[in-house]
Structures are given as structure tokens and as C-alpha cells.
Design a protein around this motif. Structure first.
Motif, PDB file in Angstrom:
ATOM      1  N   GLU A  60       0.830  -1.202   0.000  1.00 29.25           N
ATOM      2  CA  GLU A  60       0.000   0.000   0.000  1.00 29.25           C
ATOM      3  C   GLU A  60       0.863   1.249   0.000  1.00 29.25           C
ATOM      4  N   HIS A  63       1.904   2.059  -3.360  1.00 33.75           N
ATOM      5  CA  HIS A  63       0.803   2.559  -4.160  1.00 33.75           C
ATOM      6  C   HIS A  63       0.573   4.059  -3.935  1.00 33.75           C
ATOM      7  N   ILE A  67      -0.847   8.176  -5.909  1.00 33.63           N
ATOM      8  CA  ILE A  67      -1.745   9.220  -5.401  1.00 33.63           C
ATOM      9  C   ILE A  67      -0.990  10.529  -5.304  1.00 33.63           C
TER      10      ILE A  67
ATOM     11  N   HIS B  31     -16.982   4.934  -0.565  1.00 32.92           N
ATOM     12  CA  HIS B  31     -15.665   5.164   0.033  1.00 32.92           C
ATOM     13  C   HIS B  31     -15.777   5.704   1.453  1.00 32.92           C
ATOM     14  N   ILE B  32     -16.769   6.556   1.678  1.00 32.78           N
ATOM     15  CA  ILE B  32     -16.800   7.246   2.964  1.00 32.78           C
ATOM     16  C   ILE B  32     -16.985   6.270   4.120  1.00 32.78           C
ATOM     17  N   ALA B  35     -13.662   4.980   4.682  1.00 33.74           N
ATOM     18  CA  ALA B  35     -12.852   6.063   5.245  1.00 33.74           C
ATOM     19  C   ALA B  35     -13.105   6.182   6.742  1.00 33.74           C
ATOM     20  N   VAL B  39     -10.419   6.156   9.672  1.00 31.67           N
ATOM     21  CA  VAL B  39     -10.249   7.259  10.615  1.00 31.67           C
ATOM     22  C   VAL B  39     -10.368   6.757  12.055  1.00 31.67           C
ATOM     23  N   PHE B  75      -8.999  -1.454   5.113  1.00 25.85           N
ATOM     24  CA  PHE B  75      -8.082  -0.411   4.645  1.00 25.85           C
ATOM     25  C   PHE B  75      -7.736  -0.628   3.183  1.00 25.85           C
ATOM     26  N   ALA B  79      -8.356   1.969   0.307  1.00 23.88           N
ATOM     27  CA  ALA B  79      -7.294   2.539  -0.532  1.00 23.88           C
ATOM     28  C   ALA B  79      -7.667   2.471  -2.008  1.00 23.88           C
ATOM     29  N   GLY B  82     -10.577   4.873  -2.762  1.00 25.29           N
ATOM     30  CA  GLY B  82     -10.096   6.255  -2.687  1.00 25.29           C
ATOM     31  C   GLY B  82      -9.315   6.636  -3.929  1.00 25.29           C
ATOM     32  N   THR B  83      -8.545   5.693  -4.449  1.00 22.17           N
ATOM     33  CA  THR B  83      -7.789   5.971  -5.674  1.00 22.17           C
ATOM     34  C   THR B  83      -8.741   6.254  -6.835  1.00 22.17           C
ATOM     35  N   SER B  86      -9.734   9.770  -6.722  1.00 22.84           N
ATOM     36  CA  SER B  86      -8.717  10.709  -7.216  1.00 22.84           C
ATOM     37  C   SER B  86      -8.776  10.795  -8.738  1.00 22.84           C
ATOM     38  N   PHE B 115      -1.662   9.730   4.169  1.00 22.96           N
ATOM     39  CA  PHE B 115      -1.872   8.418   3.565  1.00 22.96           C
ATOM     40  C   PHE B 115      -0.630   7.552   3.705  1.00 22.96           C
ATOM     41  N   GLU B 118      -0.324   6.433   7.252  1.00 23.06           N
ATOM     42  CA  GLU B 118      -1.306   5.392   7.559  1.00 23.06           C
ATOM     43  C   GLU B 118      -0.888   4.051   6.948  1.00 23.06           C
ATOM     44  N   VAL B 155      -9.076  16.217   3.637  1.00 17.81           N
ATOM     45  CA  VAL B 155     -10.096  16.024   2.593  1.00 17.81           C
ATOM     46  C   VAL B 155     -11.333  16.855   2.881  1.00 17.81           C
TER      47      VAL B 155
HETATM   48  C1  HEM Z   1     -13.184  13.544  -3.226  1.00 15.36           C
HETATM   49  C2  HEM Z   1     -12.954  13.014  -2.125  1.00 15.36           C
HETATM   50  C3  HEM Z   1     -11.921  11.969  -1.777  1.00 15.36           C
HETATM   51  C4  HEM Z   1     -10.801  11.528  -2.453  1.00 15.36           C
HETATM   52  C5  HEM Z   1     -10.272  11.984  -3.786  1.00 15.36           C
HETATM   53  C6  HEM Z   1     -10.180  10.532  -1.626  1.00 15.36           C
HETATM   54  C7  HEM Z   1      -9.035   9.833  -1.965  1.00 15.36           C
HETATM   55  C8  HEM Z   1      -8.538   8.779  -1.240  1.00 15.36           C
HETATM   56  C9  HEM Z   1      -7.446   7.926  -1.650  1.00 15.36           C
HETATM   57  C10 HEM Z   1      -6.653   8.089  -2.911  1.00 15.36           C
HETATM   58  C11 HEM Z   1      -7.252   6.986  -0.676  1.00 15.36           C
HETATM   59  C12 HEM Z   1      -6.246   5.851  -0.676  1.00 15.36           C
HETATM   60  C13 HEM Z   1      -4.975   6.208  -0.005  1.00 15.36           C
HETATM   61  C14 HEM Z   1      -4.061   5.025   0.120  1.00 15.36           C
HETATM   62  O1  HEM Z   1      -3.589   4.511  -0.903  1.00 15.36           O
HETATM   63  O2  HEM Z   1      -3.820   4.603   1.251  1.00 15.36           O
HETATM   64  C15 HEM Z   1      -8.193   7.258   0.365  1.00 15.36           C
HETATM   65  C16 HEM Z   1      -8.278   6.583   1.578  1.00 15.36           C
HETATM   66  C17 HEM Z   1      -8.812   7.200   2.684  1.00 15.36           C
HETATM   67  N1  HEM Z   1      -9.734   8.251   2.670  1.00 15.36           N
HETATM   68 FE1  HEM Z   1     -10.461   9.133   1.029  1.00 15.36          FE
HETATM   69  N2  HEM Z   1     -10.893  10.392  -0.474  1.00 15.36           N
HETATM   70  C18 HEM Z   1     -11.962  11.264  -0.526  1.00 15.36           C
HETATM   71  C19 HEM Z   1     -12.921  11.441   0.452  1.00 15.36           C
HETATM   72  C20 HEM Z   1     -12.653  11.134   1.764  1.00 15.36           C
HETATM   73  C21 HEM Z   1     -13.331  11.682   2.883  1.00 15.36           C
HETATM   74  C22 HEM Z   1     -14.492  12.676   2.846  1.00 15.36           C
HETATM   75  C23 HEM Z   1     -12.709  11.174   3.989  1.00 15.36           C
HETATM   76  C24 HEM Z   1     -12.983  11.424   5.435  1.00 15.36           C
HETATM   77  C25 HEM Z   1     -13.373  11.712   6.267  1.00 15.36           C
HETATM   78  C26 HEM Z   1     -11.668  10.303   3.552  1.00 15.36           C
HETATM   79  C27 HEM Z   1     -10.808   9.616   4.393  1.00 15.36           C
HETATM   80  C28 HEM Z   1      -9.956   8.624   3.972  1.00 15.36           C
HETATM   81  C29 HEM Z   1      -9.163   7.796   4.858  1.00 15.36           C
HETATM   82  C30 HEM Z   1      -9.108   7.913   6.377  1.00 15.36           C
HETATM   83  C31 HEM Z   1      -8.454   6.902   4.038  1.00 15.36           C
HETATM   84  C32 HEM Z   1      -7.453   5.868   4.488  1.00 15.36           C
HETATM   85  C33 HEM Z   1      -8.135   4.765   5.173  1.00 15.36           C
HETATM   86  C34 HEM Z   1      -8.313   3.574   4.341  1.00 15.36           C
HETATM   87  O3  HEM Z   1      -7.394   3.232   3.588  1.00 15.36           O
HETATM   88  O4  HEM Z   1      -9.381   2.972   4.490  1.00 15.36           O
HETATM   89  N3  HEM Z   1     -11.662  10.292   2.194  1.00 15.36           N
HETATM   90  N4  HEM Z   1      -8.980   8.347   0.000  1.00 15.36           N
END
Ligand code: HEM
Ligand code: HDD
Ligand code: HEM
Lengths: 332, 471
Positions: A60, A63, A67, B31-32, B35, B39, B75, B79, B82-83, B86, B115, B118, B155
Motif C-alpha cells: 500500500e 501505491h 496518489i 468510500h466514505i 474512510a 479514521v 483499509f 485505498a 479512494g484511488t 482521485s 496516507f 497510515e 479532505v
Molecule cells: C473527493 C474526495 C476523496 C478523495 C479523492 C479521496 C481519496 C482517497 C485515496 C486516494 C485513498 C487511498 C490512499 C491510500 O492509498 O492509502 C483514500 C483513503 C482514505 N480516505 Fe479518502 N478520499 C476522498 C474522500 C474522503 C473523505 C471525505 C474522507 C474522510 C473523512 C476520507 C478519508 C480517507 C481515509 C481515512 C483513508 C485511508 C483509510 C483507508 O485506507 O481505508 N476520504 N482516499
């Protein structure tokens, strides 16, 4: 060096780190895929286990370089980001699909047992081809000038010789770096027969990647003349360095070097990316947008530089710690 | 390539806009949830491990280990989803990124650091269960906890900026100049959106994790006196219950913030038609042009909540041009009510637990309590999703409030409905398999299996067992 140049350099650094470490992860999946065809089930299982051991803790973190690169691109050079995304949405969406399948395949492959694990591992292995290939297409299409500022290029511009060759080159160089890394891990763990297995494959992959790079040059000459010229002008030292490092690695593989292989293989990839970057400079999007034209607001560039320095200071030591642990695990 | 291009259906902007919004909303809404896990789950692991180490409590240590295994799977899914987001920022909203990427992007850049932290420390933490001794292991979990908070901040600050754009000026052509990255991050909406989201994440994970144990105890009475189940229920439930009253206070502040800064959103979800004092607070019902129908009205309360006096003048939709009003006002209104209603229901649950603990130092004995806890997890998720609907749909038709319209941001690329369908299929599969994976881990643990075995980030099981029949 202007601020915009510095941020462009950060972008290249992020992309390089992703190419090396993320690339090695993808390459490991490629080897798993090739091993799937093998009838020797015990061997297949040992390779899967080896890949799990080597990738488990780091996948990870590796990866995240992607990002990071994406974010620096859209913050530092928003126009270029928008144009690339709007034009090349097909290969980009497919690359993203590959990332989803691959990450989840890996995670589930670690969780399930028996048939479930096998299926997840197969998803992981197949998707390891998808992402590097399509990311390569994106890079090739940008080089070929298919992405124009404003995002008005054709959505199929990436279906051409240069993008396809670069895509295949990406896959093969991932496999090459991965086999060198895996070989090294096997050596440390004393798995001699697997070491020999990956040694043979490293040599084949090195030759293939070298041949594809040479083929790439020929296509580059006809499809992206400016970059070709740049490679043999400002980029020449890097071209020479990458060729030398590639040959050295090959020689080292044949002669059974050990410690030097990993840094040599990394060096070869770094030199290629750096040479490419220098050759494409000053263009972000050849030949419609330069680094200076595409740069975001001055204060934002400063902020990005500060964030990068902070990232190095905070993340650097932690990454070293993680890689050390991962190396120790390779001994398990 | 001209012929190929013509094969793609040409898409009118209106069609693309809807598809892009649905796709964004669906993938974000998915995703949320993960997420939230990223968190807030680390804090739960740390609390359990702390208890375990301080009191030499094997059961608590065991819980921390189990939770970290579940965290690893979630997680990984977080990840990858979340990608995708992006990529989507650019694939769906290129005009928005192009114009404002350098204004709000710093938040995402900072998020990159979190990130990394984490991803690195979750690996070290999980990997370290057998290799890092004592309190040192606990400390390797602390950076994950910090990164969760920092990641949420960066974010959500970006989202706040979309609601309250600050930190730049517009030149004559409408392009941002004189950007102040910190000014953009610390906009007025960040002050309530960030704490509100952070608390929501802790509530989702706290109630959610507790509900897993509550369901187990309901199904199998023997588990009701099992110490591991009781502790597994009590740790996350206590955290969530303590935070619930704070969340309602923050939510109330958020509502007043929205009334001040985004009158069109406020008038939309409260369904206020005419500007004036003495506004009625409506609970439930549907929003029509003559106000709320079929709802329960409390005269004057809305004005009172906004300005602590029934004389407070609240802006109504009559002041907002037709084409600048949010769509789907009934949906907005009901989403808001659902969030607030669930908030109060969870407060009641917290009071119940608090009372029982105060009197008997124990969780309430009745089955009804376990049933309530079992429901609380899904309730918290619904409240959180409803809150995002209020925020995002309420902001429409603006992608950047009062600066850029969403329709001006959307991509011209074709085939978005196709991508949307694909995303639903993909995510449905992903979600299903993830649930199976979690149950698999749980069952293996119930069966007394070695909880150190396998899982992403961790060393794999002994050679020969990965694909073999051995469990
Ligand atoms: C447009 C909105 C968002 C984008 C572009 C985005 C993007 C991402 C990306 C790229 C990752 C992966 C990171 C990795 O490789 O470890 C990720 C994971 C995560 N995001 Fe989002 N995110 C968004 C919205 C949110 C929101 C609103 C929250 C929180 C409150 C959030 C919290 C997290 C957390 C805590 C992780 C890491 C935990 C996990 O891997 O489960 N994100 N996000
Ligand atoms: C467990 C979840 C949860 C609970 C119980 C509540 N909320 Fe909430 N709310 C959220 C979870 C949430 C959220 C999902 O986290 C949102 C979306 C954006 C944000 O910042 O938080 C949100 C947004 C949000 C908004 C919109 C903010 C904006 O548009 O910028 C308002 C006005 C409120 N909330 C108000 C309240 C009130 C008055 C509550 C109870 C008395 C309440 N919330 C309970
Ligand atoms: C930093 C966090 C976030 C960012 C940057 C962000 C960004 C966006 C963008 C660019 C759009 C499309 C434009 C629009 O329709 O307004 C959008 C829409 C939407 N987002 Fe967010 N978002 C964030 C957090 C979230 C989260 C966590 C959810 C969770 C459910 C969410 C739910 C939605 C919904 C429902 C829509 C569609 C709005 C509509 O249908 O009109 N957003 N968001």
C-alpha cells in the motif's frame, strides 16, 4: 530553476518512485500470472507465497506514490491534469479499474483460503497487466502529442504505435524490476531453487525490456520527433547511463552478483524516467503546454514544495523502517 | 480515428451532468464508509491494546489483534476506492480541476503525507504483533490514529472550501489569482465540517463495531456473559456514546453556520418559502411551493434555533433566483430530518447506557438494549450518508458555492452511464466479497484458529497452506 520547474521535478520524482516500487509490485503480479500456467502446483504455491512475503507489508505504501503524483499534478499543473484526464479517459479509467481489482485481489487473496484465495490471486495476477499497460499508453499518448491543452484531443489518440509500445515496455520493465527484487529476496531467504527460477527470468525480462526500449526509440523517432531529439541532446547522459546500467545489471545477473543487482536495476529505471523528463522539457504537453504556462499559482507552488520537503522528512524515515522490517520478513 | 469517435454516443451536457453526479455520489458514498473505518478503527484498537497492556488483560489484547485484522482488509478496500475518487476528480470534473485545482489542491497534497503514514504504520502495527515487544508495539499504532485525524481534516477541508470558497481572488477572466493555500483550507465551513465528520466517523465505527457484538450476543445467549464479547461491545460503544452529545452540539453549530453562509442550502432543507421572522420548524412531511405538507410543525422554533430568538429573520427561497435553488427539496428536508432524528435516537441509547452504568456498573440486562445496539450501527451509517446528501445536494447547482456551476465543471467525455453501471457492479461485488472476508476472519477466530495468520500486510501462513485445504 523556477518554482514551476522545481514542482515539475517533484512530479518526476514521484513518478519515478512509483515506477520503481509500484512497478515492482505490478511485476510480481505478472510473474504470478505466468506461474499460473505452470503444472507444478507446489512451485506455483511457493511463488505465490514468495510474492506475499515480499509485497505484504509494502504494497500500500508503494501505491501511495501514484496518489502523490496525481495530486501534485492537479495542484501544481491543473490545466495539464484536466486536459490529460478529459482526453485519455478510456485508458485512465481502465488503469483505475486495474488498481481496484489488483488491490482487492491482493487483500482477499491474503484472507481467504483454498478456492477463494486462488480466485483472488488470479484477479490480482491478471490486473497486474492492466494498470501498467494503460498507464504506459497514457505516457506514450502524451509524448505523441495526442493530448492538447484544453482537452480537445481525440479520445482514441492513444490507440497508436507509440502508446502501445510504451504500454508493453511498462509491463516488461515492471516484470524486470520485480524479478530482480524477488531474486534478491529469495537469495536472502536461502531459497536457492526459486532464486535460480527468477534469475533465468530476470535475464529474459532484461533482454526483452532492452529490446522494447530500442523499438520504442524507433517509434519515438517517427511519432514524437521532439522527444526523440531531446533524448539525444540534453537527455543523452541519461540515455547512456540507462543503457550502461541495463548492461551492467544483465552482466551481473549472468555472473551471479548479489548485492549490486537491486541498486543497478533501480538505477536503470531512474535513468530512463529522468532522460525522458529532460527530453520532454519544457513541455508538459508536447507541444501545446509548457511547464511555465501550465503552472498553478505561485503560492501554491511554494506550498507544494514545502509539503514535499515535509513528506520527505516525515515519510522518509518511516519508509526506511518499513522496508527494513520487510527485508527481515523476507528471512522468515 | 474520426470514425471511431463517431461510434461513441454524443452526449448532451445535461445527460452527462446527471450521470457524473450519480457516479461521484455513489463512489463517494461507498468510500466514505471505509474512510470512517480508516479514521476511527485505529483508536479502538489502541484503546483495547492499552487496556490489555496496562492490566495484563489477554482478552483485551486479543480484541485489539482481531480488530487490526479486520482493519487490514477494510483499509485495502478503502485505498482502492479512494484511488478511484482521485481519478474521478479529473475524469468527471476536468473544468473544475483546471480552474481551481491550484486553489484547493494543497489539502490533498497534505493528505498524501497522512496516507503514507497510515499505509506504513498499519503495516508495521500488524506485522509487529509477533515481532515488536510490549509498549513499543502500542506506539507504532499511534501514528495511524494521528494520520486518520489529519487525513479527515485535509479532505474535508477541501469539501468545506467547495461550500465556502476562500483564499483567492478572481481576475477579470474569472480565473483565480493571489492564492493563499492556508486561507483556502481554513475557510469558515471547515470549522464545523471537520469536527462533525470526525465525530461521525467515530460514531459509525463505535456503534457499528458494538452492533456486531450485540448481534452475536442476541443470536447466542452463551456469548452474553462471555467476557470477550462484553468487552468488544463495551469499548466501542462507550466511545460512541460519549461522543454523541458532542456531535449534536457540533451539528447544531453547523446548521447555524449554513444558515449564515449558505442561505439557499438552509432554505432548501428547511423548506422555507418566505423570508421572515417566526419561522416554523417542520419535522417530516414533503416540501411544496406552499411550504411543508403532512409534517409536524413547531411554530417559531426554526427562527429560535438560528438566532436564539423567534424574531430572527431567516432567508427563504423567495430570495433565491429559481435557477440557483437546490434541487430535490423534499429529499433534502427528509435527509436532514433523518440525520437529526437518528442523532437524538443515539443520544437516548447513550443515556440508557450511561444510566445503567451509573447505577449498576453494568450494561442493561434486557434484550431490548442489545437490539437497540444492534440497530445503532446501521443508524449511524444512515445519519452520516444523509448528512452528506444535505451537504452535497444542498450545495447544488454550485460545485463551488456561488462561483462555479456544476454544469460548467463536467466532462465532455462520452459513455458515463456505462461507467456508472460498471461501477455499481464492481462495487457491489467488492462489498459482498469484503463482507465474506470479514466473516471468514471472524469464523476462523471463533473456531480457535490462530489470529496471527495471514491477512494483507501480515506475513502469510506457513508454506503450503495458502491454497491448501488447511484452515
Ligand atoms: C473527493 C474526495 C476523496 C478523495 C479523492 C479521496 C481519496 C482517497 C485515496 C486516494 C485513498 C487511498 C490512499 C491510500 O492509498 O492509502 C483514500 C483513503 C482514505 N480516505 Fe479518502 N478520499 C476522498 C474522500 C474522503 C473523505 C471525505 C474522507 C474522510 C473523512 C476520507 C478519508 C480517507 C481515509 C481515512 C483513508 C485511508 C483509510 C483507508 O485506507 O481505508 N476520504 N482516499
Ligand atoms: C453520525 C452521524 C451524524 C449525526 C448524528 C449528525 N450529523 Fe450532521 N452531518 C454528518 C453526520 C451526522 C456528516 C455526514 O458527517 C456531515 C456531512 C458533511 C459534514 O461535514 O458532516 C453532516 C452535515 C450536516 C450539515 C450540513 C453541513 C454543510 O452543508 O456544510 C448540517 C446542517 C448538520 N449536519 C446538522 C446536524 C444536526 C443539527 C444534527 C443533530 C442534532 C446532526 N447533524 C447529527
Ligand atoms: C472532500 C470531500 C468531498 C469532495 C471534494 C466532494 C466533491 C464532489 C464533487 C466534485 C461532486 C460533483 C459536483 C456536484 O454535484 O456538486 C460531488 C457530488 C456529490 N458528492 Fe461530494 N465530495 C466530497 C465528499 C463527499 C462525501 C464523503 C459524500 C458522501 C456520501 C459526498 C456525496 C456527494 C453527493 C451525494 C454528490 C451528488 C450531488 C448531487 O447529486 O447533486 N461527497 N462531490
Amino acid at each position: 530553476m523556477s518554482k514551476a520547474d522545481a514542482v515539475a521535478a517533484i512530479l518526476v520524482a514521484g513518478a519515478t518512485l512509483y515506477a520503481v516500487f509500484g512497478g515492482a509490485d505490478f511485476g510480481a503480479g505478472v510473474w504470478e500470472l505466468l506461474a499460473l500456467r505452470s503444472r507444478d502446483r507446489a512451485l506455483r504455491e511457493r511463488i505465490e507465497r514468495r510474492v506475499m512475503l515480499s509485497l505484504g507489508p509494502v504494497w500500500e505504501a508503494n501505491h501511495v506514490w501514484l496518489i502523490f503524483t496525481l495530486v501534485v499534478l492537479w495542484t501544481g499543473f491543473p490545466e495539464a491534469f484536466a486536459a490529460i484526464m478529459e482526453t485519455l479517459y478510456l485508458p485512465l479509467a481502465l488503469a483505475a479499474l486495474g488498481i481496484v481489482l489488483r488491490g482487492s485481489g491482493f487483500a482477499f487473496g491474503h484472507t481467504f483460503t483454498a478456492a477463494g484465495a486462488q480466485r483472488a490471486n488470479a484477479v490480482f495476477a491478471v490486473s497486474s497487466l492492466i494498470t501498467p499497460f494503460f498507464l504506459g499508453c497514457v505516457v506514450g499518448a502524451i509524448a505523441a502529442g495526442e493530448v492538447e491543452a484544453g482537452g480537445t484531443g481525440s479520445p482514441f489518440g492513444w490507440v497508436g504505435p507509440l502508446p502501445i509500445v510504451i504500454g508493453v515496455l511498462f509491463v516488461s520493465s515492471c516484470a524486470y524490476v520485480a524479478s530482480v527484487f524477488l531474486l534478491d529476496d529469495c537469495r536472502r531467504a536461502g531459497e536457492d531453487d526459486l532464486e535460480a527460477y527468477f534469475l533465468k527470468r530476470s535475464i529474459a525480462a532484461a533482454v526483452l525490456a532492452g529490446a522494447l526500449a530500442a523499438a520504442g526509440l524507433i517509434v519515438l523517432r517517427s511519432d514524437a520527433r521532439a522527444i526523440f531529439d531531446g533524448l539525444f541532446d540534453e537527455g543523452l547522459p541519461f540515455v547512456i547511463a540507462s543503457a550502461l546500467l541495463g548492461l551492467l545489471t544483465l552482466g551481473g545477473l549472468v555472473r551471479g552478483w548479489s548485492r549490486a543487482l537491486r541498486p543497478l536495476a533501480i538505477g536503470a529505471v531512474v535513468a530512463v524516467v529522468a532522460g525522458w523528463a529532460v527530453a520532454q522539457y519544457p513541455y508538459l504537453l508536447p507541444e501545446t503546454l509548457t511547464v511555465d504556462q501550465g503552472a498553478g499559482d505561485d503560492a501554491t507552488l511554494t506550498a507544494l514544495i514545502v509539503v514535499f520537503v515535509l513528506a520527505l522528512a516525515i515519510v522518509g524515515p518511516a519508509l526506511v523502517l518499513l522496508f527494513r522490517l520487510a527485508q527481515r520478513q523476507a528471512l522468515d | 480515428m474520426g470514425e471511431l469517435t463517431s461510434l461513441l454516443p454524443s452526449v448532451p451536457v445535461a445527460d452527462n451532468l446527471l450521470a457524473a453526479r450519480e457516479l461521484m455520489a455513489f463512489t463517494l458514498g461507498f468510500h466514505i464508509i471505509l474512510a470512517c473505518v480508516g479514521v476511527a478503527l485505529p483508536a479502538m484498537m489502541l484503546i483495547a491494546e492499552f487496556k490489555g497492556r496496562r492490566n495484563d488483560d489477554e482478552v483485551a489484547l486479543d480484541l485489539a489483534k482481531r480488530w487490526s485484522k479486520a482493519a487490514a482488509v477494510l483499509f485495502a478496500v478503502g485505498a482502492v476506492t479512494g484511488t478511484v475518487l482521485s481519478f474521478e476528480m479529473g475524469l468527471l470534473w476536468p473544468r473544475f480541476m483546471e480552474r481551481f485545482g491550484d486553489v484547493f489542491g494543497t489539502g490533498f497534497a497534505i493528505e498524501g503525507i497522512f496516507f503514507f503514514t497510515e499505509a506504513i504504520f498499519i503495516a508495521i502495527y500488524i506485522y509487529g504483533w509477533k515481532r515488536i515487544e510490549g509498549w513499543k508495539h502500542w506506539w507504532t499504532g499511534v501514528p495511524i490514529f494521528i494520520a486518520g485525524i489529519g487525513g479527515a481534516f485535509s479532505v474535508v477541508a477541501v469539501n468545506s472550501w467547495m461550500n465556502q470558497p476562500r483564499g483567492y481572488e478572481l481576475d477579470a477572466a474569472g480565473n483565480p489569482i493571489n492564492v493563499e493555500p492556508l486561507g483556502a483550507l481554513f475557510n469558515p465551513a471547515t470549522a464545523y465540517e471537520f469536527p462533525h465528520m470526525l465525530l461521525a466517523a467515530y460514531m459509525v465505527v463505535g456503534f457499528g463495531l458494538a452492533s456486531v457484538y450485540a448481534i452475536g450476543m442476541l443470536r447466542n445467549p452463551a456469548k452474553r456473559s462471555d467476557r470477550r464479547h462484553r468487552l468488544g461491545l463495551l469499548i466501542p460503544l462507550t466511545v460512541a456514546c460519549v461522543l454523541t452529545p458532542v456531535q449534536l452540539f457540533v451539528g447544531d453549530t453547523a446548521a447555524r453556520g449554513v444558515a449564515d453562509h449558505q442561505p439557499s442550502k438552509f432554505a432548501g432543507f428547511e423548506c422555507i418559502q418566505e423570508t421572515g421572522p417566526d419561522q416554523t420548524e417542520w419535522i417530516g412531511g414533503i416540501c411544496t411551493e406552499d411550504g411543508v405538507k403532512y409534517g409536524i410543525g413547531i411554530p417559531g422554533l426554526d427562527s429560535f434555533l438560528v438566532g436564539f430568538s423567534t424574531d430572527t429573520v431567516v432567508t427563504g427561497l423567495d430570495q433565491i433566483p429559481e435557477d440557483e435553488q437546490p434541487p430535490a427539496k423534499t429529499l433534502l428536508h427528509l435527509a436532514f430530518d433523518a440525520m437529526v432524528g437518528i442523532g437524538f435516537a443515539l443520544l437516548a441509547l447513550a443515556a440508557w447506557l450511561g444510566f445503567a452504568w451509573w447505577r449498576k456498573r453494568d450494561i442493561p440486562k434486557t434484550k431490548w438494549f442489545l437490539r437497540a445496539v444492534a440497530l445503532s450501527g446501521i443508524g449511524a451509517v444512515i445519519a452520516m450518508e444523509a448528512g452528506w446528501v444535505v451537504t452535497e445536494v444542498g450545495r447544488q447547482p454550485w460545485i463551488v458555492y456561488e462561483v462555479m456551476r456544476t454544469e460548467d465543471a463536467v466532462t465532455s467525455a462520452g459513455g458515463l452511464w456505462f461507467w456508472f453501471g460498471g461501477a455499481i457492479l464492481l462495487y457491489a461485488t467488492l462489498g459482498t466479497v469484503a463482507v465474506f472476508a470479514l466473516r471468514r476472519i471472524a469464523r476462523r477466530q471463533e473456531a480457535g484458529g490462530d489470529i496471527d495468520r495471514g491477512g494483507p500486510y501480515a506475513p502469510p501462513p506457513e508454506a503450503g497452506t495458502t491454497t491448501g485445504a488447511a484452515r
